[in-house]
Design a protein around this motif. Structure first.
Motif: not given
Length: 183
Positions: A12-29, A55-66
């Motif tokens: 729920w947390f990541f779902f909410r910020i995924g909808f309402f945080t613009f600007g990519g990974g750093w905004s979500i961080v 540092s890992l392949p893929g989207l930074m915020i996907g890696n960070v959230s995982f």
């Protein structure tokens, strides 16, 4: 049972910020930092998670959230965190793709995007300033940071090479400090 509850909280947390945080990974961080630092992790742990995630392949915020989900509840929480951050992007991109030809030249959409872009820069900057507390432990860190910023921003050097070079410099210089401090 507790892990399942935590997994859905993270979804729920990541779902909410995924909808309402613009600007990519750093905004979500920045949102993760605001919500979870001191509750579930330290600044240093978040910084380590972000460093590995970038540092890992893929989207930074996907890696960070995982990784964040895994650190806070194992595999189930990791998957729920990743789904939570991914589903909003999938839904939004589906709608935007279907409507793109109608909205791409819309003056109001262009103006709104200008405002959103202007708000994203200070959000990212404030997250960076807060993360520096965990990143800069001594003067050496500031020096490496300044040199790498110049190499990245003005010399356009490869970011991955800069990260590897920074790690090597840290290893060499910190080893010298330890060896000289021990003698």
């Amino acid at each position: 049972m507790k892990n399942i509850k935590k997994g859905f909280q993270l979804f729920w947390f990541f779902f909410r910020i995924g909808f309402f945080t613009f600007g990519g990974g750093w905004s979500i961080v920045a949102q993760i930092q605001k919500e979870f630092v001191r509750k579930w992790m330290t600044e240093e742990e978040l910084l380590d998670t972000v460093s590995v995630g970038r540092s890992l392949p893929g989207l930074m915020i996907g890696n960070v959230s995982f990784m964040f989900g895994y650190q806070n509840g194992g595999v189930f929480c990791a998957i729920m965190s990743l789904l939570g951050i991914s589903v909003p992007a999938l839904l939004i991109m589906t709608v935007v793709t279907m409507c793109y030809t109608k909205i791409k030249d819309n003056l109001y959409v262009a103006r709104a995007m200008t405002g959103i872009r202007a708000a994203v820069v200070p959000i990212i900057g404030s997250a960076g300033l807060r993360l520096r507390k965990g990143a800069y432990t001594d003067k050496l860190c500031y020096g490496i940071s300044v040199i790498m910023f110049v190499c990245c921003a003005f010399l356009n050097w490869n970011c991955a090479a800069l990260i590897v070079a920074s790690a090597c410099v840290g290893l060499v210089l910190k080893r010298e400090v330890v060896e000289h401090g021990a003698s």
